[in-house]
Design an enzyme around this catalytic site. Structure first.
Site: not given
Ligand code: C5P
Length: 323
Positions: A16, A153
């Site tokens: 993406k 994501d």
């Molecule tokens: O959701 P995911 O595990 O992919 O996110 C990884 C890290 O990226 C989260 O722990 C956070 O630190 C950051 N993040 C965030 N806000 C989002 C997506 C991700 O702060 N909307």
């Protein structure tokens, strides 16, 4: 999605690109609220999922994963339960109390830690494939919930439609955007998503313009006078994480500038970076050789040409055993 052997699905997991990404603020749970337009690219990983569940045959649950691809692409991709593919499989199995197996081969083409959503795309593809092969029959809402629990994501990458995401990524609304040509410049280093968000916090969190304009421009770019509208769509691209990443990795900013000089209508960092995407006007299918060489020198990896696609990816055709 095509069906190969019974109990086997071969699935593409498309990368993406965030045409705009607005960070609204840090939340109490540490995540950040976003508004982002997510476009699917014609650059995809490929998964072959062999799986079966249920019946009296299975008393345990087992997983296997193997990862193939060029060393530059697979470097740093975990092959254990840290891989989002296995996390997604486990989340679905727990949700439905599955006993059986999933044997997954992942062929990587999407660079990792590049901001292109590779791991999340793989997870989304596995959820959809295992839902079917294990016969779970999840509703779209259940699939979205499970996707969000695997990673922020993942919900955006379930359908393959261009979507606007909200919340931390769990709110997803399909939108219409024309197919567009892009040049991606990838780098010889990665950025971890939590780092990009932490840098945004550290720098005092700039928040970009209300993306409604960008969205209207994106939708307008699907109309007949596409060419005329590319300019205004181009002007509407932005990424709030770019400033914080560029302050720590100057080459990302240099690539962004160089792309514009080389003929891109606009350039924008993808997701949490460091990949930079240049939007190509219809009369500029490629950059010239000198610009490509400069970009290779700056980035250590160079250019690749992709399209963002408006339609859904191929849906599963009727079963064709042995095909
Ligand atoms: O959701 P995911 O595990 O992919 O996110 C990884 C890290 O990226 C989260 O722990 C956070 O630190 C950051 N993040 C965030 N806000 C989002 C997506 C991700 O702060 N909307």
């Amino acid at each position: 999605v095509t069906r190969a052997l019974p109990d086997t699905a071969v699935v593409d997991a498309p990368a993406k690109l965030n045409a705009f990404l607005r960070v609204l603020g840090r939340r109490d749970d540490g995540y950040h609220d976003l508004e982002s337009l997510v476009l699917r690219l014609d650059l995809a990983d490929r998964l072959e999922v062999h799986a079966h569940a249920g019946g009296a045959r299975f008393r345990t649950l087992s997983f296997a994963l193997d990862v193939t691809g060029e060393p530059a692409v697979t470097a740093g991709v975990p092959v254990d339960e840290d891989n989002l593919v296995l996390r997604a499989a486990k989340v679905l199995a727990d949700h439905r109390g599955i006993r059986g197996f999933a044997d997954i081969s992942l062929h990587k083409l999407i660079p990792a830690a590049a901001g292109l959503g590779g791991g999340s795309a793989d997870a989304a593809a596995v959820l959809v494939a295992l839902d079917r092969l294990w016969g779970c029959g999840l509703s779209p809402a259940e699939l979205l919930d499970l996707a969000a629990s695997v990673g922020s994501d993942v919900p955006a990458l379930l359908s393959g439609d261009p979507v606007v995401v909200g919340g931390r990524g769990e709110r997803v609304a399909p939108v219409t955007v024309a197919d567009l040509g892009w040049v991606l410049v990838t780098f010889d280093f990665g950025v971890r998503t939590p780092d990009a968000f932490a840098w945004w916090d550290e720098d005092g969190g700039p928040t970009g313009p209300d993306p409604r304009t960008a969205l209207l421009e994106a939708e307008a770019s699907t109309r007949d006078d596409h060419r005329g509208n590319l300019g205004s769509f181009a002007a509407a691209l932005f990424n709030d994480l770019a400033g914080p990443v560029i302050r720590r990795h100057h080459r990302v900013g240099e690539v962004q500038d160089r792309l514009r000089v080389a003929g891109a209508a606009a350039s924008v960092m993808c997701g949490s970076g460091p990949t930079v995407a240049g939007l190509l006007p219809p009369d500029v299918p490629r950059l010239d050789r000198a610009a490509e060489e400069d970009l290779l020198e700056l980035s250590g990896r160079g250019c690749r040409y992709v399209r963002s696609l408006s339609g859904r990816p191929e849906r599963m055709p009727e079963d064709r055993p042995g095909d």
